[in-house]
Motif scaffolding. Sequence first.
Motif, mmCIF file in Angstrom:
data_model
loop_
_atom_site.group_PDB
_atom_site.id
_atom_site.type_symbol
_atom_site.label_atom_id
_atom_site.label_comp_id
_atom_site.label_asym_id
_atom_site.label_seq_id
_atom_site.Cartn_x
_atom_site.Cartn_y
_atom_site.Cartn_z
ATOM 1 N N GLU A 189 0.838 -1.212 0.000
ATOM 2 C CA GLU A 189 0.000 0.000 0.000
ATOM 3 C C GLU A 189 0.867 1.254 0.000
ATOM 4 O OE1 GLU A 189 -3.385 1.698 -0.658
ATOM 5 O OE2 GLU A 189 -3.488 -0.386 0.014
ATOM 6 N N PHE A 190 0.541 2.192 -0.889
ATOM 7 C CA PHE A 190 1.179 3.503 -0.875
ATOM 8 C C PHE A 190 0.560 4.360 0.227
ATOM 9 C CE2 PHE A 190 2.352 2.519 -5.314
ATOM 10 C CZ PHE A 190 3.669 2.964 -5.321
ATOM 11 N N SER A 191 1.356 5.288 0.747
ATOM 12 C CA SER A 191 0.808 6.302 1.649
ATOM 13 C C SER A 191 -0.074 7.244 0.832
ATOM 14 C CB SER A 191 1.945 7.080 2.315
ATOM 15 O OG SER A 191 2.750 7.733 1.340
ATOM 16 N N PRO A 192 -0.980 7.998 1.484
ATOM 17 C CA PRO A 192 -1.887 8.887 0.738
ATOM 18 C C PRO A 192 -1.179 9.884 -0.172
ATOM 19 C CG PRO A 192 -2.690 8.607 2.962
ATOM 20 C CD PRO A 192 -1.350 7.933 2.922
ATOM 21 N N ASP A 193 0.020 10.362 0.220
ATOM 22 C CA ASP A 193 0.726 11.315 -0.637
ATOM 23 C C ASP A 193 1.588 10.631 -1.691
ATOM 24 O OD1 ASP A 193 2.863 10.327 0.808
ATOM 25 O OD2 ASP A 193 3.391 12.244 1.743
ATOM 26 N N GLY A 194 1.626 9.287 -1.681
ATOM 27 C CA GLY A 194 2.362 8.542 -2.699
ATOM 28 C C GLY A 194 3.863 8.495 -2.516
ATOM 29 N N GLN A 195 4.380 9.049 -1.423
ATOM 30 C CA GLN A 195 5.829 9.134 -1.248
ATOM 31 C C GLN A 195 6.437 7.916 -0.564
ATOM 32 O OE1 GLN A 195 7.605 11.797 -2.687
ATOM 33 N NE2 GLN A 195 5.538 11.892 -3.554
ATOM 34 N N ASN A 196 5.621 7.123 0.113
ATOM 35 C CA ASN A 196 6.123 5.949 0.818
ATOM 36 C C ASN A 196 5.280 4.727 0.464
ATOM 37 O OD1 ASN A 196 8.284 7.099 2.647
ATOM 38 N ND2 ASN A 196 6.541 8.354 3.249
ATOM 39 N N LEU A 197 5.879 3.554 0.663
ATOM 40 C CA LEU A 197 5.251 2.295 0.307
ATOM 41 C C LEU A 197 5.453 1.302 1.444
ATOM 42 C CD1 LEU A 197 3.909 0.619 -2.021
ATOM 43 C CD2 LEU A 197 6.216 0.004 -2.741
ATOM 44 N N ALA A 198 4.349 0.746 1.951
ATOM 45 C CA ALA A 198 4.419 -0.277 3.005
ATOM 46 C C ALA A 198 4.191 -1.650 2.374
ATOM 47 C CB ALA A 198 3.361 -0.011 4.066
ATOM 48 N N ILE A 199 5.009 -2.612 2.775
ATOM 49 C CA ILE A 199 4.971 -3.948 2.195
ATOM 50 C C ILE A 199 4.910 -4.961 3.322
ATOM 51 C CG2 ILE A 199 6.318 -5.633 0.866
ATOM 52 C CD1 ILE A 199 7.531 -2.830 -0.347
ATOM 53 N N GLY A 200 4.006 -5.934 3.193
ATOM 54 C CA GLY A 200 3.847 -6.928 4.244
ATOM 55 C C GLY A 200 3.969 -8.354 3.721
ATOM 56 N N GLY A 201 4.515 -9.217 4.580
ATOM 57 C CA GLY A 201 4.590 -10.655 4.320
ATOM 58 C C GLY A 201 4.538 -11.382 5.648
ATOM 59 N N PHE A 202 4.888 -12.644 5.653
ATOM 60 C CA PHE A 202 4.853 -13.411 6.896
ATOM 61 C C PHE A 202 5.830 -12.822 7.912
ATOM 62 C CE2 PHE A 202 6.534 -16.870 9.557
ATOM 63 C CZ PHE A 202 5.370 -17.230 10.197
ATOM 64 N N ASN A 203 5.296 -12.298 9.020
ATOM 65 C CA ASN A 203 6.106 -11.760 10.108
ATOM 66 C C ASN A 203 7.060 -10.657 9.639
ATOM 67 O OD1 ASN A 203 6.642 -11.752 12.877
ATOM 68 N ND2 ASN A 203 8.417 -13.071 12.649
ATOM 69 N N MET A 204 6.659 -9.894 8.627
ATOM 70 C CA MET A 204 7.547 -8.887 8.043
ATOM 71 C C MET A 204 6.751 -7.657 7.624
ATOM 72 S SD MET A 204 8.535 -7.384 4.923
ATOM 73 C CE MET A 204 8.042 -8.495 3.631
ATOM 74 N N LEU A 205 7.299 -6.493 7.946
ATOM 75 C CA LEU A 205 6.768 -5.226 7.442
ATOM 76 C C LEU A 205 7.950 -4.391 6.960
ATOM 77 C CD1 LEU A 205 4.332 -3.323 7.083
ATOM 78 C CD2 LEU A 205 4.789 -2.440 9.365
ATOM 79 N N ARG A 206 7.857 -3.917 5.737
ATOM 80 C CA ARG A 206 8.940 -3.152 5.137
ATOM 81 C C ARG A 206 8.422 -1.784 4.704
ATOM 82 N NH1 ARG A 206 13.632 -5.009 2.827
ATOM 83 N NH2 ARG A 206 12.855 -7.144 2.859
ATOM 84 N N LEU A 207 9.187 -0.745 4.991
ATOM 85 C CA LEU A 207 8.813 0.608 4.590
ATOM 86 C C LEU A 207 9.801 1.091 3.542
ATOM 87 C CD1 LEU A 207 6.976 3.067 4.976
ATOM 88 C CD2 LEU A 207 8.576 3.873 6.728
ATOM 89 N N CYS A 208 9.277 1.518 2.386
ATOM 90 C CA CYS A 208 10.122 1.961 1.276
ATOM 91 C C CYS A 208 9.699 3.360 0.837
ATOM 92 C CB CYS A 208 9.969 1.017 0.080
ATOM 93 S SG CYS A 208 10.226 -0.724 0.463
ATOM 94 N N ASN A 209 10.566 4.016 0.050
ATOM 95 C CA ASN A 209 10.103 5.218 -0.629
ATOM 96 C C ASN A 209 9.420 4.808 -1.932
ATOM 97 O OD1 ASN A 209 12.105 4.741 -2.568
ATOM 98 N ND2 ASN A 209 13.522 6.197 -1.676
ATOM 99 N N PHE A 210 8.876 5.760 -2.659
ATOM 100 C CA PHE A 210 8.050 5.413 -3.819
ATOM 101 C C PHE A 210 8.858 4.764 -4.950
ATOM 102 C CE2 PHE A 210 9.540 9.684 -4.802
ATOM 103 C CZ PHE A 210 9.808 9.631 -6.161
ATOM 104 N N THR A 211 10.198 4.840 -4.904
ATOM 105 C CA THR A 211 10.998 4.173 -5.916
ATOM 106 C C THR A 211 11.222 2.702 -5.600
ATOM 107 O OG1 THR A 211 13.118 4.671 -4.838
ATOM 108 C CG2 THR A 211 12.217 6.330 -6.348
ATOM 109 N N GLY A 212 10.817 2.259 -4.396
ATOM 110 C CA GLY A 212 10.958 0.862 -4.018
ATOM 111 C C GLY A 212 12.106 0.552 -3.073
#
Length: 214
Positions: A189-212
């Motif tokens: 899921e992107f943040s509302p302003d599109g600048q960050n990206l949250a990624i989830g998997g088994f027991n994992m949460l990753r925070l990225c910028n919009f470039t990945g």
Amino acid sequence: MQVARLPDDFFPTDLHWLTLMSTGRTSKAGDSLLITSSSGKFIILNKGARVERNITAHSGAITSGRWSPDGAGLLTAGEDGIIKIWSRSGMLRSTVVQNEGPIRCARWSASSNSIVYCQGSFMAIKPLAANSKVTKWRAHDGLVLSLCWSNDPYLIASGGEDRRYKIWDKQGNNLYASSLDDYAITSIEFSPDGQNLAIGGFNMLRLCNFTGVS
């Protein structure tokens, strides 16, 4: 606390608040909550937590239910390979996709004039204008499990059974592909302003910028 009691035969698969943008700076939550089910029905709850609509929409489970960004309607996508667009009050407007194979996820563009969806290892962009062509491509080595479309800069992100997440432009060109994670990417899921990206998997949460990049 218990907010609402759903029908006894209703088993939720997805839910989404109606959120309306105001003056481009802030957003406010609407009064309606869309909830889809494994039986092919969806309901709309009002702010008093009462069921306003209970509609049979698909044969088989509904995998995605989303209000459009402009608040004018909603989409439902199902295991029956169909995507439908409904009015805000729950009246069927059109069937925009009808293919073989279940649709696992579907999302609106920020302008509410296109839909991105996934079937198997493929993704597709369907513009809603008449006689428009579908852009379809093989996106992952395995099932595509999750999708999102940012408000700005209009990027699409996907996560797959192949343990990768990827970023695409609105023409379907790949801009970024991650290295292998330990498990499948099940939510994105992107943040509302599109600048960050949250990624989830088994027991994992990753925070990225919009470039990945993490």
